[in-house]
Design a protein around this motif. Structure first.
Motif, PDB file in Angstrom:
ATOM      1  N   GLU A 198       0.838  -1.199   0.000  1.00 37.10           N
ATOM      2  CA  GLU A 198       0.000   0.000   0.000  1.00 37.10           C
ATOM      3  C   GLU A 198       0.872   1.248   0.000  1.00 37.10           C
ATOM      4  N   THR A 199       0.537   2.168  -0.903  1.00 38.89           N
ATOM      5  CA  THR A 199       1.255   3.434  -1.040  1.00 38.89           C
ATOM      6  C   THR A 199       0.345   4.580  -0.641  1.00 38.89           C
ATOM      7  N   VAL A 236       4.504   9.151  -0.286  1.00 36.09           N
ATOM      8  CA  VAL A 236       5.138   9.588   0.964  1.00 36.09           C
ATOM      9  C   VAL A 236       5.345   8.429   1.937  1.00 36.09           C
ATOM     10  N   MET A 237       4.672   7.303   1.699  1.00 34.94           N
ATOM     11  CA  MET A 237       4.835   6.146   2.585  1.00 34.94           C
ATOM     12  C   MET A 237       4.501   4.874   1.820  1.00 34.94           C
ATOM     13  N   THR A 244       5.388  -0.328   7.775  1.00 29.66           N
ATOM     14  CA  THR A 244       6.002   0.748   7.009  1.00 29.66           C
ATOM     15  C   THR A 244       7.434   0.395   6.649  1.00 29.66           C
ATOM     16  N   ARG A 245       7.751   0.504   5.360  1.00 31.40           N
ATOM     17  CA  ARG A 245       9.081   0.138   4.881  1.00 31.40           C
ATOM     18  C   ARG A 245       9.833   1.321   4.266  1.00 31.40           C
ATOM     19  N   GLU A 246       9.098   2.322   3.749  1.00 29.69           N
ATOM     20  CA  GLU A 246       9.738   3.465   3.100  1.00 29.69           C
ATOM     21  C   GLU A 246       8.940   4.728   3.390  1.00 29.69           C
ATOM     22  N   TYR A 252       8.780  21.621  -2.402  1.00 32.42           N
ATOM     23  CA  TYR A 252       8.141  21.744  -3.711  1.00 32.42           C
ATOM     24  C   TYR A 252       8.492  23.078  -4.358  1.00 32.42           C
ATOM     25  N   ASN A 253       8.406  23.101  -5.682  1.00 32.49           N
ATOM     26  CA  ASN A 253       8.626  24.350  -6.401  1.00 32.49           C
ATOM     27  C   ASN A 253       7.303  25.096  -6.552  1.00 32.49           C
ATOM     28  N   SER A 254       7.308  26.178  -7.302  1.00 36.20           N
ATOM     29  CA  SER A 254       6.113  27.008  -7.433  1.00 36.20           C
ATOM     30  C   SER A 254       4.995  26.301  -8.191  1.00 36.20           C
ATOM     31  N   ASN A 255       5.310  25.220  -8.874  1.00 34.00           N
ATOM     32  CA  ASN A 255       4.296  24.436  -9.572  1.00 34.00           C
ATOM     33  C   ASN A 255       3.751  23.297  -8.712  1.00 34.00           C
ATOM     34  N   ASN A 256       4.138  23.280  -7.426  1.00 31.76           N
ATOM     35  CA  ASN A 256       3.728  22.213  -6.500  1.00 31.76           C
ATOM     36  C   ASN A 256       4.272  20.854  -6.906  1.00 31.76           C
ATOM     37  N   MET A 257       5.381  20.845  -7.632  1.00 28.30           N
ATOM     38  CA  MET A 257       6.068  19.615  -7.994  1.00 28.30           C
ATOM     39  C   MET A 257       7.302  19.452  -7.108  1.00 28.30           C
ATOM     40  N   PRO A 258       7.753  18.208  -6.878  1.00 25.11           N
ATOM     41  CA  PRO A 258       8.914  18.008  -6.002  1.00 25.11           C
ATOM     42  C   PRO A 258      10.157  18.732  -6.497  1.00 25.11           C
ATOM     43  N   LEU A 259      10.843  19.383  -5.555  1.00 30.29           N
ATOM     44  CA  LEU A 259      12.118  20.026  -5.839  1.00 30.29           C
ATOM     45  C   LEU A 259      13.240  19.231  -5.183  1.00 30.29           C
ATOM     46  N   ASN A 260      13.006  18.823  -3.943  1.00 31.45           N
ATOM     47  CA  ASN A 260      13.943  17.974  -3.204  1.00 31.45           C
ATOM     48  C   ASN A 260      13.154  16.918  -2.443  1.00 31.45           C
ATOM     49  N   GLU A 261      13.762  15.749  -2.283  1.00 32.01           N
ATOM     50  CA  GLU A 261      13.130  14.658  -1.556  1.00 32.01           C
ATOM     51  C   GLU A 261      14.148  14.009  -0.624  1.00 32.01           C
ATOM     52  N   VAL A 262      13.696  13.725   0.591  1.00 37.30           N
ATOM     53  CA  VAL A 262      14.483  12.916   1.517  1.00 37.30           C
ATOM     54  C   VAL A 262      13.791  11.558   1.607  1.00 37.30           C
ATOM     55  N   PHE A 263      14.483  10.530   1.131  1.00 39.45           N
ATOM     56  CA  PHE A 263      13.921   9.188   1.076  1.00 39.45           C
ATOM     57  C   PHE A 263      14.560   8.324   2.160  1.00 39.45           C
ATOM     58  N   THR A 264      13.726   7.633   2.941  1.00 41.39           N
ATOM     59  CA  THR A 264      14.218   6.772   4.020  1.00 41.39           C
ATOM     60  C   THR A 264      13.754   5.342   3.791  1.00 41.39           C
ATOM     61  N   ASP A 265      14.708   4.439   3.660  1.00 41.82           N
ATOM     62  CA  ASP A 265      14.417   3.013   3.556  1.00 41.82           C
ATOM     63  C   ASP A 265      14.578   2.427   4.956  1.00 41.82           C
ATOM     64  N   LEU A 266      13.473   2.003   5.559  1.00 40.95           N
ATOM     65  CA  LEU A 266      13.493   1.521   6.933  1.00 40.95           C
ATOM     66  C   LEU A 266      13.963   0.077   7.042  1.00 40.95           C
ATOM     67  N   VAL A 267      14.135  -0.584   5.902  1.00 44.44           N
ATOM     68  CA  VAL A 267      14.610  -1.966   5.886  1.00 44.44           C
ATOM     69  C   VAL A 267      16.105  -2.027   5.638  1.00 44.44           C
ATOM     70  N   ASN A 268      16.578  -1.235   4.693  1.00 41.69           N
ATOM     71  CA  ASN A 268      18.000  -1.205   4.347  1.00 41.69           C
ATOM     72  C   ASN A 268      18.440   0.247   4.223  1.00 41.69           C
ATOM     73  N   SER A 269      19.046   0.774   5.265  1.00 38.89           N
ATOM     74  CA  SER A 269      19.389   2.195   5.323  1.00 38.89           C
ATOM     75  C   SER A 269      20.369   2.619   4.239  1.00 38.89           C
ATOM     76  N   THR A 270      21.103   1.666   3.653  1.00 38.08           N
ATOM     77  CA  THR A 270      22.066   2.043   2.614  1.00 38.08           C
ATOM     78  C   THR A 270      21.357   2.552   1.365  1.00 38.08           C
ATOM     79  N   TRP A 271      20.054   2.268   1.230  1.00 39.62           N
ATOM     80  CA  TRP A 271      19.289   2.766   0.089  1.00 39.62           C
ATOM     81  C   TRP A 271      18.618   4.095   0.376  1.00 39.62           C
TER      82      TRP A 271
END
Length: 281
Positions: A198-199, A236-237, A244-246, A252-271
């Motif tokens: 589920e996303t 976002v999840m 929860t795994r990720e 966001y930019n002025s168009n409400n599109m992603p500008l930067n993302e912080v991604f967390t892998d709760l299973v394998n932190s190296t990802w």
């Protein structure tokens, strides 16, 4: 594990009348015309504004920096609003995926690694222009997934390898995008097991919303692809069997599109890592 557009996750996501496909703002030639709706998280889509410009906003590059310091750069190439290819470059490899259109439908994708063909995926559509069949050819392995659109808005699928059913299940749709998959692997065998993926999405604008035909192929090979990358909004999840795994957080930019993302892998932190998004405007 997140892969920005993994080999076929860029096969970027789509929706059709079940409602698995939104109106493509690019067809209206103005990203400000994107209509909103409630996603499965309950938010409103704020639209993919183009600052009044008639040029659709298109993602051109993503730079991923992993926690171990590895850097991957993905670049996207278009003809108008049709995607021609994307390349994913690391310190020791170049992955390239090429797309073929028939009209406004993506009918084939070919993935190459360092110039060697890895996989070919062919897409077929029904008379309502919904994805009805996906054929994945990886070496001598051929998987075929067939889709059925149900009156309750769900989509059921069966994936075969030869005469064997390797997976079947149900896809649930909200806000014109898939958000949940119930998958039975190796049904009817001693290896049978069930998985629920589920996303959850934000209420902002997905970077690929203006790419022609993108929304229709995200259903592709659901037994093999983890979760959904979104076609209207941004993930976002991600949960597997209610764990929860990720997670992802965005600016966001002025168009409400992603500008930067912080991604967390709760299973394998190296990802885990950060993503920078670049657009044509």
């Amino acid at each position: 594990m997140k892969k920005t557009l993994g080999i076929f996750a860029l096969i970027l996501t789509i929706f059709t009348s079940c409602e698995v496909e939104p109106i493509d703002p690019a067809l209206l030639n103005n990203t400000n015309n994107n209509s909103g709706g409630n996603n499965n998280g309950g938010g409103n889509n704020n639209g993919g504004g183009g600052g009044g410009s008639n040029t659709p906003v298109l993602l051109t590059k993503v730079i991923e920096t992993l926690t171990n310091g590895d850097v991957e750069t993905t670049e996207f190439f278009y003809s108008g609003t049709k995607i021609l290819k994307f390349t994913n470059t690391t310190s020791n490899s170049v992955e390239e995926t090429l797309y073929t259109y028939t009209g406004d439908l993506i009918t084939q994708a070919k993935a190459n690694l360092n110039g060697v063909l890895l996989e070919t995926v062919n897409f077929e559509y029904d008379t309502s222009l919904r994805l009805k069949k996906c054929t994945s050819i990886y070496g001598t392995t051929v998987n075929v997934t067939n889709y059925t659109y149900n009156s309750n808005g769900t989509i059921t699928f069966v994936t075969n390898e030869g005469s064997d059913i390797v997976a079947n299940g149900t896809i649930y749709v909200a806000n014109n995008q898939g958000y949940k998959k119930e998958i039975v692997f190796d049904p009817g065998t001693s290896f049978e097991y069930t998985e629920v993926q589920e996303t959850t999405f934000d209420n902002k604008v997905n970077p690929f919303i203006n790419v022609t035909g993108y929304a229709k192929v995200e259903l592709e090979s659901p037994s093999e692809v983890i979760g959904f990358s979104g076609v209207a909004n941004n993930p976002v999840m991600f949960k597997k069997n209610n764990i929860t795994r990720e997670t992802s957080t965005y600016t966001y930019n002025s168009n409400n599109m992603p500008l930067n993302e912080v991604f967390t892998d709760l299973v394998n932190s190296t990802w885990s890592g950060t993503y920078q998004y670049f657009y044509n405007q």
